[in-house]
Design an enzyme around this catalytic site. Structure first.
Site, PDB file in Angstrom:
ATOM      1  N   GLY A 319       0.840  -1.206   0.000  1.00 50.35           N
ATOM      2  CA  GLY A 319       0.000   0.000   0.000  1.00 50.35           C
ATOM      3  C   GLY A 319       0.872   1.253   0.000  1.00 50.35           C
ATOM      4  O   GLY A 319       0.603   2.227  -0.700  1.00 50.35           O
ATOM      5  N   TRP A 322       2.384   1.618  -3.405  1.00 52.03           N
ATOM      6  CA  TRP A 322       1.383   2.086  -4.382  1.00 52.03           C
ATOM      7  C   TRP A 322       1.405   3.616  -4.454  1.00 52.03           C
ATOM      8  O   TRP A 322       1.228   4.203  -5.513  1.00 52.03           O
ATOM      9  CB  TRP A 322      -0.010   1.608  -3.959  1.00 52.03           C
ATOM     10  CG  TRP A 322      -1.114   2.091  -4.858  1.00 52.03           C
ATOM     11  CD1 TRP A 322      -1.579   1.472  -5.970  1.00 52.03           C
ATOM     12  CD2 TRP A 322      -1.888   3.283  -4.717  1.00 52.03           C
ATOM     13  NE1 TRP A 322      -2.593   2.209  -6.537  1.00 52.03           N
ATOM     14  CE2 TRP A 322      -2.801   3.344  -5.786  1.00 52.03           C
ATOM     15  CE3 TRP A 322      -1.897   4.336  -3.798  1.00 52.03           C
ATOM     16  CZ2 TRP A 322      -3.706   4.376  -5.963  1.00 52.03           C
ATOM     17  CZ3 TRP A 322      -2.798   5.373  -3.969  1.00 52.03           C
ATOM     18  CH2 TRP A 322      -3.694   5.389  -5.035  1.00 52.03           C
ATOM     19  N   HIS A 323       1.649   4.254  -3.304  1.00 52.65           N
ATOM     20  CA  HIS A 323       1.609   5.716  -3.273  1.00 52.65           C
ATOM     21  C   HIS A 323       2.783   6.344  -4.010  1.00 52.65           C
ATOM     22  O   HIS A 323       2.663   7.457  -4.523  1.00 52.65           O
ATOM     23  CB  HIS A 323       1.575   6.217  -1.832  1.00 52.65           C
ATOM     24  CG  HIS A 323       0.244   6.064  -1.197  1.00 52.65           C
ATOM     25  ND1 HIS A 323      -0.154   4.898  -0.587  1.00 52.65           N
ATOM     26  CD2 HIS A 323      -0.814   6.919  -1.105  1.00 52.65           C
ATOM     27  CE1 HIS A 323      -1.390   5.045  -0.133  1.00 52.65           C
ATOM     28  NE2 HIS A 323      -1.824   6.249  -0.442  1.00 52.65           N
ATOM     29  N   GLY A 324       3.905   5.675  -4.019  1.00 51.84           N
ATOM     30  CA  GLY A 324       5.037   6.282  -4.705  1.00 51.84           C
ATOM     31  C   GLY A 324       6.218   5.343  -4.727  1.00 51.84           C
ATOM     32  O   GLY A 324       6.399   4.527  -3.827  1.00 51.84           O
ATOM     33  N   PHE A 475       0.419   9.957  -7.682  1.00 52.01           N
ATOM     34  CA  PHE A 475       0.474   8.591  -7.145  1.00 52.01           C
ATOM     35  C   PHE A 475      -0.071   7.585  -8.155  1.00 52.01           C
ATOM     36  O   PHE A 475      -0.599   7.917  -9.159  1.00 52.01           O
ATOM     37  CB  PHE A 475      -0.323   8.487  -5.842  1.00 52.01           C
ATOM     38  CG  PHE A 475       0.259   9.318  -4.735  1.00 52.01           C
ATOM     39  CD1 PHE A 475       1.625   9.609  -4.705  1.00 52.01           C
ATOM     40  CD2 PHE A 475      -0.529   9.822  -3.737  1.00 52.01           C
ATOM     41  CE1 PHE A 475       2.167  10.370  -3.692  1.00 52.01           C
ATOM     42  CE2 PHE A 475      -0.004  10.587  -2.710  1.00 52.01           C
ATOM     43  CZ  PHE A 475       1.346  10.865  -2.693  1.00 52.01           C
TER      44      PHE A 475
END
Lengths: 475, 305
Positions: A319, A322-324, A475
């Protein structure tokens, strides 16, 4: 195209008229063309990625549904995963993996000569990739019938309100709604309009106007004292909420006006009293996606404590990633995973301790709110910092209480303004938590008129109108 | 549908009626404050010395100047103000107030162009034609928005500042009183230095315009460079502002250079700004140098130098 740009207002005005003037397939054409224009406004070349993803998943979806041969079904699903995650991996994570590999090899004394590429991250790729993946996985699991009309499926993938920053709308929720010809409903318009204006208040009024307090300290953290860094981190916690919840609110509001229900993406996350509750309230469409397509397939909580903790940690680390594509995002995810595990371990003894102390309920709740907020706030250091080094420096300065003089808190006027806006937002959030205020305010026209006027006055008086991009675009 | 149209019309009516009523209140709040620019546009001041510039000009502690010089002084400097904005403020000052005898300009306002303040200036568009024209040229969209929604004019740092200043007798004591921190000193000792790109020609032309306006109104001018912490500029080239001014505009005006005049780090708030004690030392130094001679009673001189 940004929701907070003048081009968008013109775009939406034209779209709104065309949408309600058309029916059936023609309306779908209007929706698809408009969505592609909306996306191409940023960079038309990357439309090809959306189209590839659309065609592959449409084709895979049809063929998976047609066959009962499990091996073929699995191969088709793997094809969809390979194409979608391949595109995402290349455009978002290629350089990260090259850098990480090089760093790893240097630990063993090697001097690898690996080159990174100059890759532009296509806006929204993480969102529409997850959206289309859920479609093929649901068909593979026989939870969903495939969409036979390519045009409708293409609209599902690219519909502009949620295309670039979510919410990640599941096919099972959205596709059936695309089969209906929604008529203009005045009450839905007022409800959606309220959500849209509230979203603009959160984005333009709150997030963008406090951004400068955050940006200055995170740009050069070494120059700032503990107090300035703590203030920057505190305001960032609200900036990202205002920014992302604002975007979601505008997207959901627009969809509502057009006749679609996207569900909710944020439910007052800073009112959570446990970390697991926080994740049930924050970016709900992503956390439920990760739960349904990662955590539960890994085994969820079905195989004992240690497997559960392993699954929580894998889910949260991915997770974070996933953001960066950077280590500080992974650490952020890891910290949240660790706090979820710690919470599981200590919540019962902690409750017994408070019972033994005969702690009143109101103090328990306040304490729990404070602890969860403090964790959410301080872990944001890793989310916002430009690098791991910066994050560690900021963390060190804050936790070692190096210098708490207020002198270096910049933009003090904006700090006062920001606190006022946060207080107002919290007040409305309390009303909404108790009375479903934002959705029901339009039932009383006089209250609707006053509320929208107040929001608009606050936006014009305090907002930042220099069309800043939304944080989650990257993102 | 008819109900929706009625609700939206009422919304528009309430929004705009509220906008006009609230902005009237905000107008009174702003112009009733003691904030320096609010006092400028309220008018009627008779100051003998005014100071213009950016945050370095703001470091002139006028209560001490008044005590030492025995004349009324007014600081019009503000963080990040450039020569264009300073020029408009000075011209508007002359429109609304009596001309001063001496104008001090801290030269660092030649540096750069601050876009943030261009937006903040919209608070004056009801009071200043010059700022209205300035905003229209810089951002037509924003100018139109200001004309339509009056509340938006008060979406300005100056308005926020005025609300804090309004509770005080005056904002003229608004000088940095902090002592330079060890963190900044460490940063400087590790090599952090002044960023000092030469100002563009346009800025000098704007400065020349201020000098011409001052001359037309019989105002003596002192161009000055305030002190830097010497370690902060060590090894950097100190720009020859006087030469640039002459070369770009043909105006020969002496620049009083105090850039290296103070060495005691306890008189600084950071590398670029003296603190209130540093301001006192600088003012004493300038009095001794004859900097204020045009306004000192014993040495009254002709207004044109």
């Amino acid at each position: 195209m940004l929701f907070n740009s003048s081009a968008f207002f013109l775009f939406f005005g034209i779209f709104f008229v065309l949408y309600f003037l058309t029916r059936g397939k023609l309306r779908l054409v209007v929706m698809l063309v408009s969505s592609y224009v909306f996306y191409a406004w940023w960079d038309w070349r990357f439309l090809s990625l959306i189209i590839v993803s659309t065609l592959v998943d449409y084709w895979v979806g049809m063929h998976v549904a047609r066959t009962d041969n499990q091996a073929v079904r699995k191969r088709l699903l793997l094809l969809s995963l390979a194409v979608n995650l391949g595109l995402l991996g290349f455009f978002k994570y290629f350089n990260f993996f090259i850098d990480s590999t090089a760093t790893f090899l240097t630990l063993f004394g090697m001097q690898p000569n690996l080159h990174t590429l100059r890759i532009i991250l296509p806006v929204g790729i993480s969102f529409y990739t997850f959206q289309t993946l859920s479609y093929t996985i649901d068909i593979y699991r026989r939870n969903l019938e495939p969409e036979t009309l390519l045009l409708r499926f293409a609209v599902f993938v690219a519909f502009f309100p949620q295309l670039v920053a979510g919410p990640i709308v599941r096919a099972s929720l959205f596709l059936p709604q695309l089969h209906q010809d929604h008529r203009f409903d005045p009450q839905r318009f007022l409800q959606g309009f309220t959500l849209v204006v509230w979203g603009y208040f959160l984005k333009v009024g709150l997030a963008d106007s406090i951004a400068l307090i955050v940006d200055i300290v995170y740009a050069t953290p070494q120059q700032f004292t503990s107090s300035a860094l703590l203030a920057g981190t505190f305001f960032y916690t609200f900036q990202i909420y205002g920014d992302f919840c604002g975007y979601s609110s505008i997207a959901i509001g627009i969809a509502h006006i057009l006749g679609f229900d996207f569900g909710i993406n944020f439910f007052k996350p800073y009112f959570a009293t446990t970390m697991s509750e926080f994740w049930r309230r924050w970016h709900i469409s992503l956390s439920t996606w990760l739960r349904d397509y990662l955590y539960i397939p890994l085994g969820g909580s079905r195989h004992g404590k240690w497997h559960t903790y392993r699954n929580i940690m894998i889910t949260m680390l991915l997770g974070g990633l996933w953001h960066g594509a950077a280590m500080h995002f992974v650490v952020w995810g890891g910290l949240h995973g660790a706090f979820l595990i710690i919470q599981n371990q200590i919540i019962k003894p902690y409750g017994r301790l408070l019972d033994w102390l005969r702690c009143p309920k109101i103090i328990r709740t306040a304490l729990a709110l404070f602890i969860v907020f403090a964790i959410a706030c301080l872990t944001r250091i890793f989310f916002r910092a430009q690098s791991m080094d910066d994050a560690l420096l900021i963390g060190k300065k804050i936790f070692l209480l190096e210098d708490f003089s207020l002198y270096q808190i910049r933009y003090k006027l904006h700090v006062v303004k920001g606190l006022f806006l946060i207080a107002f937002m919290t007040f409305i959030d309390i009303l909404d938590e108790k009375y479903d205020f934002l959705f029901r305010v339009s039932e009383k026209p006089w209250l609707f008129v006053i509320f929208i006027s107040v929001l608009l006055w606050l936006i014009f008086l305090f907002g930042n109108f220099f069309a800043n991009a939304f944080i989650y675009f990257v993102f | 549908m008819k109900r929706l149209i009625v609700i939206l019309l009422v919304l528009l009516l309430v929004f705009f009626a509220g906008d006009r009523i609230i902005s009237l209140g905000l107008h009174r709040m702003f112009y009733g404050s003691e904030f320096r620019f609010a006092r400028l546009y309220r008018g009627g001041m008779t100051n003998e010395v005014i100071i213009m510039g950016n945050s370095r000009g703001k470091a002139y502690y006028t209560p001490y100047m008044e005590e030492k010089l025995g004349v009324s002084c007014f600081n019009l400097a503000y963080d990040a103000v450039d020569t264009k904005i300073a020029g408009i403020l000075f011209a508007d000052y002359l429109d609304h107030n009596a001309a001063p005898r001496l104008l001090i300009i801290e030269m660092k306002c030649l540096q750069g162009e601050n876009k943030a303040h261009e937006g903040s200036m919209k608070v004056f568009i009801g009071s200043s034609e010059r700022f209205s024209d300035f905003l229209r040229a810089k951002s037509f969209k924003e100018w139109v928005l200001c004309k339509m929604v009056h509340i938006y004019r008060y979406n300005s740092e100056f308005f926020l500042r005025a609300q804090i200043m309004s509770s005080r007798q005056a904002d003229q004591s608004w000088v940095n009183s902090a002592l330079i921190t060890q963190a900044i000193l460490d940063d400087i000792s590790q090599g952090r230095r002044i960023q000092n790109p030469p100002p563009p020609r346009e800025r000098y032309e704007e400065l020349a315009e201020i000098l011409r306006t001052a001359s037309e109104h019989g105002v003596a001018v002192r161009l000055v460079l305030n002190p830097y912490l010497p370690q902060y500029v060590a090894g950097s080239t100190l720009l020859p502002y006087e030469t640039y001014l002459r070369d770009y505009t043909g105006i020969s005006e002496h620049v009083w250079d105090y850039r290296l005049a103070i060495t005691d780090s306890s008189l600084f708030a950071d590398g670029r700004h003296i603190n209130v004690n540093g301001s006192r030392v600088l003012i004493d130094m300038q009095i001794a140098d004859g900097f204020y001679d045009p306004v000192l009673p014993q040495k009254k001189q002709p207004l044109h130098e």
